[in-house]
Design a protein around this motif. Structure first.
Motif, short mmCIF file in Angstrom:
data_model
loop_
_atom_site.label_atom_id
_atom_site.label_comp_id
_atom_site.label_asym_id
_atom_site.label_seq_id
_atom_site.Cartn_x
_atom_site.Cartn_y
_atom_site.Cartn_z
N HIS A 103 -4.04 -26.47 55.83
CA HIS A 103 -4.88 -28.23 56.67
C HIS A 103 -5.28 -27.48 58.07
O HIS A 103 -6.05 -28.13 58.91
CB HIS A 103 -3.78 -29.23 56.72
N ILE A 104 -4.72 -26.62 58.74
CA ILE A 104 -5.19 -25.96 60.25
C ILE A 104 -6.20 -24.80 59.95
O ILE A 104 -5.45 -23.90 59.36
CB ILE A 104 -3.81 -25.72 61.26
N ASP A 105 -6.76 -24.85 61.32
CA ASP A 105 -7.78 -24.11 61.34
C ASP A 105 -7.16 -22.91 62.60
O ASP A 105 -6.81 -22.84 63.12
CB ASP A 105 -8.79 -24.61 61.80
N TYR A 106 -7.04 -21.23 62.20
CA TYR A 106 -6.38 -20.16 62.97
C TYR A 106 -7.80 -20.09 63.55
O TYR A 106 -8.13 -19.78 62.68
CB TYR A 106 -5.06 -19.87 62.22
N SER A 107 -7.11 -19.43 64.68
CA SER A 107 -8.31 -17.83 65.21
C SER A 107 -7.64 -17.10 65.03
O SER A 107 -6.81 -16.64 64.29
CB SER A 107 -8.45 -18.58 66.91
N GLU A 108 -8.12 -15.69 65.07
CA GLU A 108 -7.83 -14.03 64.76
C GLU A 108 -6.99 -14.02 66.57
O GLU A 108 -6.54 -14.14 67.40
CB GLU A 108 -8.83 -13.40 64.68
#
Length: 108
Positions: A103-108
């Protein structure tokens, strides 16, 4: 002042006014969801942080962390957020792929 930068959460910076706190406590107090299956007791590795910089700003590894290192469940540069204290300074960490929440958006 202790500061945590979470690299793959869009370089999120978390400042803490209190010193000598567990990394996971600082993260949770700032409303960030961070995995911990054993209730922050150092019995699993789900709260693992991948340390990019700032190792000198953390407390020494605890017995559970050393045991997990010997077992191969932690690698060099990885710590348990429930065991590592951040007395002062800054650390830059990443969330491991296996420890990411859907449910969490992660970056690279």
């Amino acid at each position: 002042m202790p500061q945590i930068v979470i690299e793959n959460l869009f370089n999120l910076r978390i400042n803490s006014s209190s010193v000598h706190r567990k990394v996971i406590e600082i993260i949770h107090e700032n409303g960030i969801d961070w995995m911990h299956a054993c209730g922050k007791k150092g019995r699993c590795t789900t709260c693992k942080i991948i340390l990019k910089t700032g190792e000198e700003n953390l407390s020494p590894p605890t017995k559970p962390e050393l045991d997990f290192l010997k077992q191969g469940r932690l690698r060099r540069g990885e710590r348990l957020a429930c065991q590592a204290y951040l007395p002062t300074g800054e650390i830059v960490v990443r969330v491991g792929e296996i420890n990411k929440f859907p449910h969490i958006d992660y970056s690279e």
